[in-house]
Design a protein around this motif. Sequence first.
Motif, PDB file in Angstrom:
ATOM      1  N   ASP A  39      -0.837  17.986   3.971  1.00  0.00           N
ATOM      2  CA  ASP A  39      -2.254  18.217   4.269  1.00  0.00           C
ATOM      3  C   ASP A  39      -3.044  18.252   2.964  1.00  0.00           C
ATOM      4  OD1 ASP A  39      -2.173  20.917   3.153  1.00  0.00           O
ATOM      5  OD2 ASP A  39      -1.153  21.493   5.002  1.00  0.00           O
ATOM      6  N   GLU A  40      -4.370  18.159   3.092  1.00  0.00           N
ATOM      7  CA  GLU A  40      -5.227  18.135   1.909  1.00  0.00           C
ATOM      8  C   GLU A  40      -5.254  19.471   1.171  1.00  0.00           C
ATOM      9  OE1 GLU A  40      -6.703  14.423   3.832  1.00  0.00           O
ATOM     10  OE2 GLU A  40      -6.002  16.361   4.557  1.00  0.00           O
ATOM     11  N   ALA A  41      -5.000  20.558   1.881  1.00  0.00           N
ATOM     12  CA  ALA A  41      -5.021  21.870   1.230  1.00  0.00           C
ATOM     13  C   ALA A  41      -3.999  21.926   0.104  1.00  0.00           C
ATOM     14  CB  ALA A  41      -4.757  22.972   2.249  1.00  0.00           C
ATOM     15  N   LEU A  44      -0.201   6.727   0.730  1.00  0.00           N
ATOM     16  CA  LEU A  44      -0.505   7.331   2.022  1.00  0.00           C
ATOM     17  C   LEU A  44       0.598   6.930   2.993  1.00  0.00           C
ATOM     18  CD1 LEU A  44      -2.615   8.964   3.684  1.00  0.00           C
ATOM     19  CD2 LEU A  44      -3.649   6.757   4.306  1.00  0.00           C
ATOM     20  N   ALA A  45       1.236   7.907   3.620  1.00  0.00           N
ATOM     21  CA  ALA A  45       2.315   7.653   4.582  1.00  0.00           C
ATOM     22  C   ALA A  45       1.808   7.972   5.979  1.00  0.00           C
ATOM     23  CB  ALA A  45       3.541   8.492   4.252  1.00  0.00           C
ATOM     24  N   ILE A  46       1.549   6.937   6.762  1.00  0.00           N
ATOM     25  CA  ILE A  46       1.038   7.093   8.124  1.00  0.00           C
ATOM     26  C   ILE A  46       2.214   6.940   9.074  1.00  0.00           C
ATOM     27  CG2 ILE A  46      -0.575   6.209   9.849  1.00  0.00           C
ATOM     28  CD1 ILE A  46      -2.144   4.945   7.491  1.00  0.00           C
ATOM     29  N   GLY A  47       2.575   8.004   9.786  1.00  0.00           N
ATOM     30  CA  GLY A  47       3.800   7.847  10.542  1.00  0.00           C
ATOM     31  C   GLY A  47       4.053   8.841  11.652  1.00  0.00           C
ATOM     32  N   ASP A  48       5.173   8.578  12.319  1.00  0.00           N
ATOM     33  CA  ASP A  48       5.657   9.349  13.459  1.00  0.00           C
ATOM     34  C   ASP A  48       6.760  10.286  12.995  1.00  0.00           C
ATOM     35  OD1 ASP A  48       7.700   7.542  12.933  1.00  0.00           O
ATOM     36  OD2 ASP A  48       7.271   6.290  14.678  1.00  0.00           O
ATOM     37  N   SER A  49       7.677  10.634  13.893  1.00  0.00           N
ATOM     38  CA  SER A  49       8.700  11.623  13.565  1.00  0.00           C
ATOM     39  C   SER A  49       9.674  11.154  12.489  1.00  0.00           C
ATOM     40  CB  SER A  49       9.480  12.025  14.825  1.00  0.00           C
ATOM     41  OG  SER A  49      10.045  10.895  15.456  1.00  0.00           O
ATOM     42  N   TRP A  50       9.791   9.862  12.238  1.00  0.00           N
ATOM     43  CA  TRP A  50      10.645   9.435  11.132  1.00  0.00           C
ATOM     44  C   TRP A  50      10.040   9.870   9.796  1.00  0.00           C
ATOM     45  CZ3 TRP A  50      14.693   5.344  10.401  1.00  0.00           C
ATOM     46  CH2 TRP A  50      15.573   5.326  11.499  1.00  0.00           C
ATOM     47  N   PHE A  51       8.734  10.062   9.764  1.00  0.00           N
ATOM     48  CA  PHE A  51       8.080  10.588   8.573  1.00  0.00           C
ATOM     49  C   PHE A  51       7.896  12.104   8.644  1.00  0.00           C
ATOM     50  CE2 PHE A  51       5.550   6.630   6.930  1.00  0.00           C
ATOM     51  CZ  PHE A  51       6.740   5.979   6.679  1.00  0.00           C
ATOM     52  N   TRP A  52       7.891  12.665   9.865  1.00  0.00           N
ATOM     53  CA  TRP A  52       7.536  14.073  10.050  1.00  0.00           C
ATOM     54  C   TRP A  52       8.688  14.921  10.602  1.00  0.00           C
ATOM     55  CZ3 TRP A  52       2.881  16.642   9.086  1.00  0.00           C
ATOM     56  CH2 TRP A  52       1.835  15.832   8.624  1.00  0.00           C
ATOM     57  N   LYS A  67       7.904   7.081 -10.843  1.00  0.00           N
ATOM     58  CA  LYS A  67       6.707   6.285 -11.126  1.00  0.00           C
ATOM     59  C   LYS A  67       5.441   7.150 -11.010  1.00  0.00           C
ATOM     60  CE  LYS A  67       8.093   1.971 -11.861  1.00  0.00           C
ATOM     61  NZ  LYS A  67       7.612   1.079 -12.954  1.00  0.00           N
ATOM     62  N   GLU A  68       5.667   8.467 -10.911  1.00  0.00           N
ATOM     63  CA  GLU A  68       4.591   9.447 -10.866  1.00  0.00           C
ATOM     64  C   GLU A  68       3.665   9.266  -9.657  1.00  0.00           C
ATOM     65  OE1 GLU A  68       2.631   9.372 -14.664  1.00  0.00           O
ATOM     66  OE2 GLU A  68       4.335  10.300 -15.680  1.00  0.00           O
ATOM     67  N   HIS A  69       4.247   8.875  -8.524  1.00  0.00           N
ATOM     68  CA  HIS A  69       3.463   8.735  -7.306  1.00  0.00           C
ATOM     69  C   HIS A  69       3.430  10.047  -6.534  1.00  0.00           C
ATOM     70  CE1 HIS A  69       2.491   4.530  -7.447  1.00  0.00           C
ATOM     71  NE2 HIS A  69       3.746   4.207  -7.691  1.00  0.00           N
ATOM     72  N   THR A  70       2.320  10.276  -5.861  1.00  0.00           N
ATOM     73  CA  THR A  70       2.145  11.415  -4.972  1.00  0.00           C
ATOM     74  C   THR A  70       1.892  10.883  -3.565  1.00  0.00           C
ATOM     75  OG1 THR A  70       1.212  12.806  -6.717  1.00  0.00           O
ATOM     76  CG2 THR A  70       0.726  13.431  -4.439  1.00  0.00           C
ATOM     77  N   ILE A  71       2.629  11.409  -2.589  1.00  0.00           N
ATOM     78  CA  ILE A  71       2.527  10.950  -1.201  1.00  0.00           C
ATOM     79  C   ILE A  71       1.757  11.967  -0.367  1.00  0.00           C
ATOM     80  CG2 ILE A  71       3.803  10.326   0.886  1.00  0.00           C
ATOM     81  CD1 ILE A  71       6.168   9.538  -0.871  1.00  0.00           C
ATOM     82  N   LEU A  72       0.793  11.477   0.406  1.00  0.00           N
ATOM     83  CA  LEU A  72       0.130  12.290   1.430  1.00  0.00           C
ATOM     84  C   LEU A  72       0.508  11.722   2.784  1.00  0.00           C
ATOM     85  CD1 LEU A  72      -1.909  14.436   2.439  1.00  0.00           C
ATOM     86  CD2 LEU A  72      -3.702  12.679   2.209  1.00  0.00           C
ATOM     87  N   GLU A  99      -8.443  10.988  11.357  1.00  0.00           N
ATOM     88  CA  GLU A  99      -7.879  11.503  10.115  1.00  0.00           C
ATOM     89  C   GLU A  99      -7.275  10.386   9.259  1.00  0.00           C
ATOM     90  OE1 GLU A  99      -3.637  13.408  10.359  1.00  0.00           O
ATOM     91  OE2 GLU A  99      -4.828  14.235  12.014  1.00  0.00           O
ATOM     92  N   VAL A 100      -6.749   9.335   9.894  1.00  0.00           N
ATOM     93  CA  VAL A 100      -6.267   8.188   9.124  1.00  0.00           C
ATOM     94  C   VAL A 100      -7.433   7.488   8.443  1.00  0.00           C
ATOM     95  CG1 VAL A 100      -5.279   5.872   9.328  1.00  0.00           C
ATOM     96  CG2 VAL A 100      -4.155   7.803  10.448  1.00  0.00           C
ATOM     97  N   THR A 101      -8.511   7.270   9.195  1.00  0.00           N
ATOM     98  CA  THR A 101      -9.692   6.609   8.623  1.00  0.00           C
ATOM     99  C   THR A 101     -10.299   7.452   7.512  1.00  0.00           C
ATOM    100  OG1 THR A 101     -10.155   5.556  10.759  1.00  0.00           O
ATOM    101  CG2 THR A 101     -11.945   5.624   9.154  1.00  0.00           C
TER     102      THR A 101
END
Length: 260
Positions: free
Chosen positions: A6-8, A20-28, A47-52, A72-74
């Motif tokens: 989450d953004e918090a 940005l990882a947009i996903g279902d239960s395989w991501f969650w 590679k110093e990436h941050t995933i939301l 929320e995706v948009t």
Amino acid sequence: MNVYWDEAGLKFAHVTPSILAIGDSWFWYPFPGGSLVSHLGPVVERKEHTILAKGMNGAEAFDYVDGKYKDEVTRALRLYGSSLSAVFISGGGNDFAGFNDMRPLLRLDCSTASTAADCFRSGDGGLSVFLERMDQYYRRLVGLIYTHTSLSCLIVMHSYDYAIPDGRGVFGGAGWLKPALVAAGVPDQLQRDCVRYLIDQFHQMLTTIASGDPEHLLVVDSRGALAESDWANELHPKGSGFRKIAKECWKPLLEQAELA
């Protein structure tokens, strides 16, 4: 930690997502051992990436463009699109998993079928229409991502793996696949083949989409990566299974794309 749900958490850490990882239960997937995204975090961390992560357990492809996660995706794409190096997508599995989703794809009576293909309905409401619908949702999501990200942003999709229709759900509940196969009269020896056929057709749909822009659209082929012992239930690997897919299937592609 470089994975945020989450953004918090992002604001507290004073970081901006680059993936940005947009996903279902395989991501969650919420159970011990983690989800696929949990294990992709370390893969891209060097590679110093941050995933939301956006989406949720049970999300369908429809939800990202027209349903409950559309806004929320948009919003995430509007806020972070210019800084994104990649968008990961996991969607479609829940669209065919579950009795009410799987059963309509199968013929009324498959008891005399000799191949997996024989078990699936054609025409209105059948597998081909389902795949056309998935194609539409994916292309709309890809188009949305295109409009909010830079030309260098990569979009990475994946084809799950050959789930085992053994009736295992979560906490002893019914599975998502076997009940529909049994109701359709699919012979025992064809039930796994039916799932393999469905996953193969889904994978082909993704590769067709990716062929339109192979420089920016990538497909992780994780079919056949898992052993039977790697599955926690009909739809989800154990944490060790997710880790295997992250390292053996996603990592080589992400390294080639210079994301890992």
